[in-house]
Scaffold this motif. Structure first.
Motif, PDB file in Angstrom:
ATOM      1  N   THR A   1      -7.786  -7.121   1.962  1.00  0.00           N
ATOM      2  CA  THR A   1      -6.728  -8.150   1.209  1.00  0.00           C
ATOM      3  C   THR A   1      -6.818  -7.778  -0.247  1.00  0.00           C
ATOM      4  OG1 THR A   1      -5.974  -9.122   3.263  1.00  0.00           O
ATOM      5  CG2 THR A   1      -4.938  -9.422   1.046  1.00  0.00           C
ATOM      6  N   MET A   2      -8.480  -8.897  -0.233  1.00  0.00           N
ATOM      7  CA  MET A   2      -8.575  -8.325  -2.166  1.00  0.00           C
ATOM      8  C   MET A   2      -8.523  -7.259  -2.728  1.00  0.00           C
ATOM      9  SD  MET A   2      -8.761 -11.023  -3.508  1.00  0.00           S
ATOM     10  CE  MET A   2      -9.347 -11.510  -5.781  1.00  0.00           C
ATOM     11  N   LYS A   3      -9.058  -6.662  -1.833  1.00  0.00           N
ATOM     12  CA  LYS A   3      -9.137  -4.431  -2.730  1.00  0.00           C
ATOM     13  C   LYS A   3      -7.719  -4.136  -2.616  1.00  0.00           C
ATOM     14  CE  LYS A   3     -13.761  -3.155  -0.856  1.00  0.00           C
ATOM     15  NZ  LYS A   3     -13.910  -1.946  -0.321  1.00  0.00           N
ATOM     16  N   ILE A   4      -6.737  -4.321  -1.855  1.00  0.00           N
ATOM     17  CA  ILE A   4      -5.777  -4.035  -2.682  1.00  0.00           C
ATOM     18  C   ILE A   4      -4.797  -4.868  -3.253  1.00  0.00           C
ATOM     19  CG2 ILE A   4      -3.429  -4.127  -1.426  1.00  0.00           C
ATOM     20  CD1 ILE A   4      -4.292  -3.510   1.640  1.00  0.00           C
TER      21      ILE A   4
ATOM     22  N   LEU B   1      -4.172  -3.281 -10.739  1.00  0.00           N
ATOM     23  CA  LEU B   1      -4.698  -2.415 -11.941  1.00  0.00           C
ATOM     24  C   LEU B   1      -2.906  -1.324 -11.991  1.00  0.00           C
ATOM     25  CD1 LEU B   1      -8.428  -1.679 -10.579  1.00  0.00           C
ATOM     26  CD2 LEU B   1      -7.151  -2.634 -12.852  1.00  0.00           C
ATOM     27  N   TRP B   2      -2.916  -0.716 -10.832  1.00  0.00           N
ATOM     28  CA  TRP B   2      -1.854  -0.158 -10.771  1.00  0.00           C
ATOM     29  C   TRP B   2      -0.248  -0.841 -11.806  1.00  0.00           C
ATOM     30  CZ3 TRP B   2       3.102  -0.814  -7.585  1.00  0.00           C
ATOM     31  CH2 TRP B   2       4.035   0.059  -7.283  1.00  0.00           C
ATOM     32  N   SER B   3      -0.122  -2.216 -11.424  1.00  0.00           N
ATOM     33  CA  SER B   3       1.160  -2.725 -12.178  1.00  0.00           C
ATOM     34  C   SER B   3       0.973  -2.252 -13.744  1.00  0.00           C
ATOM     35  CB  SER B   3       1.217  -4.441 -11.736  1.00  0.00           C
ATOM     36  OG  SER B   3       0.018  -4.777 -11.900  1.00  0.00           O
ATOM     37  N   GLN B   4      -0.659  -2.155 -14.215  1.00  0.00           N
ATOM     38  CA  GLN B   4      -0.075  -2.737 -15.398  1.00  0.00           C
ATOM     39  C   GLN B   4      -0.720  -0.701 -15.516  1.00  0.00           C
ATOM     40  OE1 GLN B   4      -0.107  -4.998 -17.343  1.00  0.00           O
ATOM     41  NE2 GLN B   4       0.775  -5.794 -15.544  1.00  0.00           N
ATOM     42  N   GLU B   5      -1.056   0.105 -14.621  1.00  0.00           N
ATOM     43  CA  GLU B   5      -1.924   1.224 -15.247  1.00  0.00           C
ATOM     44  C   GLU B   5      -2.313   1.551 -16.219  1.00  0.00           C
ATOM     45  OE1 GLU B   5       1.809   3.656 -16.523  1.00  0.00           O
ATOM     46  OE2 GLU B   5       3.424   2.133 -16.169  1.00  0.00           O
TER      47      GLU B   5
ATOM     48  N   VAL C   1       1.063  -1.225   0.508  1.00  0.00           N
ATOM     49  CA  VAL C   1       0.016  -0.192  -0.064  1.00  0.00           C
ATOM     50  C   VAL C   1       0.713   1.203   0.036  1.00  0.00           C
ATOM     51  CG1 VAL C   1      -1.403   1.323   1.463  1.00  0.00           C
ATOM     52  CG2 VAL C   1      -1.543  -0.870   1.053  1.00  0.00           C
ATOM     53  N   TYR C   2       1.885   1.065   1.147  1.00  0.00           N
ATOM     54  CA  TYR C   2       2.589   2.234   0.913  1.00  0.00           C
ATOM     55  C   TYR C   2       3.759   2.806  -0.454  1.00  0.00           C
ATOM     56  CZ  TYR C   2       7.213   5.298   2.059  1.00  0.00           C
ATOM     57  OH  TYR C   2       8.189   6.190   1.842  1.00  0.00           O
ATOM     58  N   LEU C   3       3.684   1.589  -1.475  1.00  0.00           N
ATOM     59  CA  LEU C   3       3.718   1.834  -2.921  1.00  0.00           C
ATOM     60  C   LEU C   3       3.265   2.353  -3.828  1.00  0.00           C
ATOM     61  CD1 LEU C   3       6.131  -1.785  -2.831  1.00  0.00           C
ATOM     62  CD2 LEU C   3       7.316   0.778  -2.601  1.00  0.00           C
ATOM     63  N   TYR C   4       1.793   2.189  -3.178  1.00  0.00           N
ATOM     64  CA  TYR C   4       0.746   2.655  -4.274  1.00  0.00           C
ATOM     65  C   TYR C   4       0.512   3.913  -4.392  1.00  0.00           C
ATOM     66  CZ  TYR C   4      -3.681   3.323  -5.898  1.00  0.00           C
ATOM     67  OH  TYR C   4      -4.772   3.800  -6.850  1.00  0.00           O
ATOM     68  N   HIS C   5       0.741   4.538  -2.633  1.00  0.00           N
ATOM     69  CA  HIS C   5       0.604   5.748  -2.619  1.00  0.00           C
ATOM     70  C   HIS C   5       1.773   6.621  -2.417  1.00  0.00           C
ATOM     71  CE1 HIS C   5      -3.269   5.667  -0.261  1.00  0.00           C
ATOM     72  NE2 HIS C   5      -2.594   4.172  -0.255  1.00  0.00           N
ATOM     73  N   ASN C   6       2.503   5.896  -2.944  1.00  0.00           N
ATOM     74  CA  ASN C   6       4.083   6.779  -3.120  1.00  0.00           C
ATOM     75  C   ASN C   6       4.691   6.608  -4.628  1.00  0.00           C
ATOM     76  OD1 ASN C   6       4.596   7.776  -0.219  1.00  0.00           O
ATOM     77  ND2 ASN C   6       4.268   6.406   0.312  1.00  0.00           N
ATOM     78  N   TYR C   7       4.325   5.789  -5.129  1.00  0.00           N
ATOM     79  CA  TYR C   7       4.876   5.511  -6.788  1.00  0.00           C
ATOM     80  C   TYR C   7       3.697   6.183  -7.275  1.00  0.00           C
ATOM     81  CZ  TYR C   7       9.182   4.796  -4.436  1.00  0.00           C
ATOM     82  OH  TYR C   7       9.963   4.743  -3.371  1.00  0.00           O
ATOM     83  N   TYR C   8       3.390   6.740  -8.108  1.00  0.00           N
ATOM     84  CA  TYR C   8       3.116   7.070  -9.292  1.00  0.00           C
ATOM     85  C   TYR C   8       2.677   5.650 -10.056  1.00  0.00           C
ATOM     86  CZ  TYR C   8      -0.764   8.984 -13.119  1.00  0.00           C
ATOM     87  OH  TYR C   8      -1.425   9.261 -13.928  1.00  0.00           O
ATOM     88  N   THR C   9       3.728   5.093 -10.587  1.00  0.00           N
ATOM     89  CA  THR C   9       3.445   4.435 -11.872  1.00  0.00           C
ATOM     90  C   THR C   9       4.070   3.383 -11.346  1.00  0.00           C
ATOM     91  OG1 THR C   9       5.445   5.052 -13.095  1.00  0.00           O
ATOM     92  CG2 THR C   9       2.641   5.075 -14.227  1.00  0.00           C
ATOM     93  N   PRO C  10       4.737   1.500 -11.360  1.00  0.00           N
ATOM     94  CA  PRO C  10       5.921   1.007 -10.982  1.00  0.00           C
ATOM     95  C   PRO C  10       7.397   1.137 -11.221  1.00  0.00           C
ATOM     96  CG  PRO C  10       3.933  -0.477 -11.627  1.00  0.00           C
ATOM     97  CD  PRO C  10       3.943   1.258 -12.298  1.00  0.00           C
ATOM     98  N   GLN C  11       6.416   2.087 -12.700  1.00  0.00           N
ATOM     99  CA  GLN C  11       8.193   2.065 -13.118  1.00  0.00           C
ATOM    100  C   GLN C  11       9.025   3.311 -12.209  1.00  0.00           C
ATOM    101  OE1 GLN C  11       5.625   1.257 -15.100  1.00  0.00           O
ATOM    102  NE2 GLN C  11       6.670  -0.321 -15.308  1.00  0.00           N
ATOM    103  N   ALA C  12       8.512   3.734 -11.492  1.00  0.00           N
ATOM    104  CA  ALA C  12       8.917   5.277 -10.602  1.00  0.00           C
ATOM    105  C   ALA C  12       9.475   4.839 -10.120  1.00  0.00           C
ATOM    106  CB  ALA C  12       7.584   6.174 -10.622  1.00  0.00           C
ATOM    107  N   CYS C  13       9.351   2.914  -9.854  1.00  0.00           N
ATOM    108  CA  CYS C  13      10.111   2.669  -8.215  1.00  0.00           C
ATOM    109  C   CYS C  13      11.572   2.145  -8.311  1.00  0.00           C
ATOM    110  CB  CYS C  13       8.906   0.989  -8.010  1.00  0.00           C
ATOM    111  SG  CYS C  13       7.640   1.309  -7.223  1.00  0.00           S
TER     112      CYS C  13
END
Length: 153
Positions: free
Chosen positions: A119-122, A128-132, A6-18
């Protein structure tokens, strides 16, 4: 582990930003996360990347009108609420068949049995985030808000 995700989701706009995994692990440790949780989260994300690669030969955004039947093991491990959420996301056209399979695979990889709705919502948010994937505002609200966060009119 899911707190890290959840921290990653909130702090990185896209997975590529990680950043790279080693840099990310240091940043997460500096943010106060336990090393075991960080390792579990990074492993889970690697599994997500592998699932995406496995289903990558199919168009991830092309919706289908087929029906998914769940095995006994999937029904037991996922539970009624998690399967209901998957069906809601499919009916809301937020999930294609390949994304649904990635979501199911990642939920089955969690330690929960049955998988809680939260958990399922997360997991759904992260898939969805990983696929943008852009998701309808009301569906995104359903994924982000908990039961106590909803306002009644």
């Amino acid at each position: 582990m899911f707190e890290v995700l959840v921290y990653l989701y909130h702090n990185y706009y896209t997975p590529q930003a990680c950043p790279a995994a080693d840099v990310l692990a240091r940043r997460l440790a500096a943010a106060g996360f336990e090393h075991d949780d960080i390792d579990d989260a990074l492993s889970w994300l690697m599994g997500l990347a592998q699932s995406t690669e496995t289903f990558g030969e199919f168009p991830l955004t092309e919706l289908s009108n087929g029906q998914r039947f769940y095995t006994d093991e999937e029904q037991q491990r996922l539970g009624v609420e998690a399967i209901g959420l998957i069906m809601f996301l499919e009916e809301g056209q937020a999930l294609s068949a390949p994304l649904r399979e990635i979501l199911i695979e990642r939920a089955m990889a969690s330690q929960e049995s049955p998988v809680s709705l939260e958990t399922m919502k997360i997991i759904a948010l992260l898939v969805l985030w990983s696929q943008e994937i852009e998701v309808d505002h009301l569906i995104m609200e359903e994924l982000i808000l908990g039961e106590g966060d909803r306002q009644t009119h």
